[in-house]
Design an enzyme around this catalytic site. Structure first.
Site, PDB file in Angstrom:
ATOM      1  N   TYR A 188      -2.975  -7.965  -3.412  1.00  0.00           N
ATOM      2  CA  TYR A 188      -2.191  -8.605  -4.472  1.00  0.00           C
ATOM      3  C   TYR A 188      -2.436 -10.110  -4.546  1.00  0.00           C
ATOM      4  O   TYR A 188      -2.061 -10.760  -5.515  1.00  0.00           O
ATOM      5  CB  TYR A 188      -0.691  -8.332  -4.282  1.00  0.00           C
TER       6      TYR A 188
ATOM      7  N   LYS B  44      -6.046   2.045   7.077  1.00  0.00           N
ATOM      8  CA  LYS B  44      -7.100   2.942   6.605  1.00  0.00           C
ATOM      9  C   LYS B  44      -8.372   2.541   7.355  1.00  0.00           C
ATOM     10  O   LYS B  44      -9.393   2.185   6.758  1.00  0.00           O
ATOM     11  CB  LYS B  44      -7.232   2.791   5.070  1.00  0.00           C
TER      12      LYS B  44
ATOM     13  N   ASP C  71       8.450   2.842  -1.594  1.00  0.00           N
ATOM     14  CA  ASP C  71       9.070   3.566  -2.711  1.00  0.00           C
ATOM     15  C   ASP C  71       9.150   5.062  -2.414  1.00  0.00           C
ATOM     16  O   ASP C  71      10.129   5.715  -2.754  1.00  0.00           O
ATOM     17  CB  ASP C  71       8.301   3.338  -4.015  1.00  0.00           C
TER      18      ASP C  71
ATOM     19  N   ASP D 145      -3.141   7.837   4.216  1.00  0.00           N
ATOM     20  CA  ASP D 145      -3.015   9.104   3.481  1.00  0.00           C
ATOM     21  C   ASP D 145      -2.175  10.095   4.280  1.00  0.00           C
ATOM     22  O   ASP D 145      -1.315  10.790   3.745  1.00  0.00           O
ATOM     23  CB  ASP D 145      -4.390   9.683   3.111  1.00  0.00           C
TER      24      ASP D 145
ATOM     25  N   ASP E 220       3.959  -1.269  -0.277  1.00  0.00           N
ATOM     26  CA  ASP E 220       4.567  -1.168  -1.602  1.00  0.00           C
ATOM     27  C   ASP E 220       4.744   0.308  -1.960  1.00  0.00           C
ATOM     28  O   ASP E 220       5.818   0.759  -2.368  1.00  0.00           O
ATOM     29  CB  ASP E 220       3.635  -1.865  -2.608  1.00  0.00           C
TER      30      ASP E 220
END
Ligand code: NAD
Length: 369
Positions: A144, A201, A262, A234, A258
């Site tokens: 970001y 990852k 959620d 994942d 992020d």
């Protein structure tokens, strides 16, 4: 001797002032019990600040926040200030601005499923029962904030070898950024069940390989008492809905955090029940994760519990008042166990539940302290 804590209150827009009033009730009740004085400084942010001063984050608000021991924010925004005109101020500029001004690089989002609300989730009650996890998300690095570009009209980027567009974002982390967030996660785990799951990852991304190395280095040097596990993002997304009660602290970088936060929020079933903390090296900021709910503003029916749980976090992380924070938690559980609900968490099929408004819910929690 009485301790004094100065709190900058940013009620904002919509239901903000209604739920902030309930947070104050709880703080006032605790002040009596714990011989502390909470000194409130109110300031403007978001839409109300635009109306009054022409900007979503007036200088006075920044000064108030910086001078405080903690900032308690409710929510900003509403249809009145919705605009796509980049020249016009927007309420959320207040949020991003205050986070930047306070140098907040860690976001803590606890997700707890109260037994009394286990049937409010979209997942089966037996899966979410007992969920009590904390997501520690890095807030100022990664995709970001990395270098980005859109290239227009590049030969070969369009269909069939024609000219077209290309865009890229870059993910970047520095060692010190990973180290400080890892420390926040390990410190938080020490006050909880002592387990950290670091999500990355590393099978694909170089940034993740550095992330993993640094997290392990910090762990070995200073936090050998904490159990550390690595998990690929994942797999983490899958395990979060498969066996969410097994997680204690999850630490991860900005983008993964992020998305996972959620996903985790949905475990609890209601936006009105989730608080968050944003920490840096100075004054921290506490706020519910929901927005200003303009559809129900002014009707006295908003759920104040996420705002009250933001107070709980403030006591824990900024004032070291763990006992008082535990009291809030116990009071909320007692009120829910007795069947009291605001409309958003009420279940029409459970006749034992009693639906109350914002102010009654605040009174109930304060009275159990
Ligand atoms: P929202 O979170 O305000 O509302 C979503 C839904 O949840 C609505 O139906 C609302 O009534 C309900 N809801 C939210 N909080 C509740 C509570 N405490 N009690 C009962 N019901 C509750 O999200 P939205 O509708 O997408 O956004 C509304 C405004 O809030 C927008 O202007 C948006 O930009 C802003 N917003 C602000 C923040 C923030 O201040 N941190 C976060 C998200 C959205």
């Amino acid at each position: 001797m009485t301790s004094n804590y100065r709190i900058c209150l940013l009620a904002g827009d919509g239901i903000g002032p209604e739920i902030m009033a309930e947070a104050r009730k709880v703080l006032d009740a605790l002040a009596l019990r714990y011989d502390v004085a909470f000194l409130y400084d109110e300031a403007l942010i978001g839409g109300c600040a635009i109306d009054e001063t022409g900007t979503a984050l007036p200088g006075q608000t920044i000064a108030c926040a910086q001078a405080a021991d903690a900032v308690l924010l409710a929510a900003v925004g509403g249809p009145k200030w919705d605009t796509t005109d980049p020249a016009k101020p927007r309420p959320e500029q207040g949020l991003l601005g205050i986070r930047k001004q306070l140098g907040l690089y860690t976001n803590l989002r606890p997700v707890q499923v109260f037994d009394a609300l286990a049937d409010a989730s979209t997942l089966k009650p037996q899966i979410v029962k007992g969920v009590d996890l904390l997501i520690v998300r890095e807030l100022t690095g990664g995709l970001y904030f990395g270098k980005r570009e859109r290239i227009f009209d590049e030969p070969g980027s369009g269909a069939n070898g024609s000219s077209g567009q290309r865009a890229y974002d870059t993910m970047e982390y520095r060692e010190y950024e990973i180290e400080r967030i890892a420390r926040q996660a390990f410190d938080a785990a020490r006050n909880r069940r002592g387990r950290v799951c670091s999500v990355d990852k590393a099978n694909v991304l170089e940034v993740s390989r550095l992330w993993r190395e640094v997290v392990h280095r910090v762990h070995e040097a200073d936090y050998a008492d904490i159990e550390l596990e690595d998990m690929l993002v994942d797999n983490a997304a899958m395990q979060l809905i498969r066996r969410p009660a097994d997680f204690d602290v999850i630490v991860t970088e900005n983008t993964f955090g992020d998305i996972l936060s959620d996903e985790a929020a949905q475990l609890s079933g209601s936006l009105g029940m989730l608080a968050s903390a944003s920490l840096g090296d100075g004054t921290a900021l506490y706020e519910p994760t929901h927005g200003s709910a303009p559809d129900i503003a002014g009707r006295g029916i908003a759920n104040p519990l996420a705002q009250i749980m933001s107070v709980e976090m403030m006591l824990r992380y900024s004032f070291g008042m763990n006992e008082a924070a535990d009291d809030i938690r116990r009071a909320i559980m007692a009120v829910l166990d007795e069947g009291w609900r605001t409309g958003d968490i009420a279940n029409a099929e459970t006749p034992a539940e009693r639906v109350v408004g914002t102010s009654e819910m605040g009174d109930l929690v304060a009275s159990r302290l």
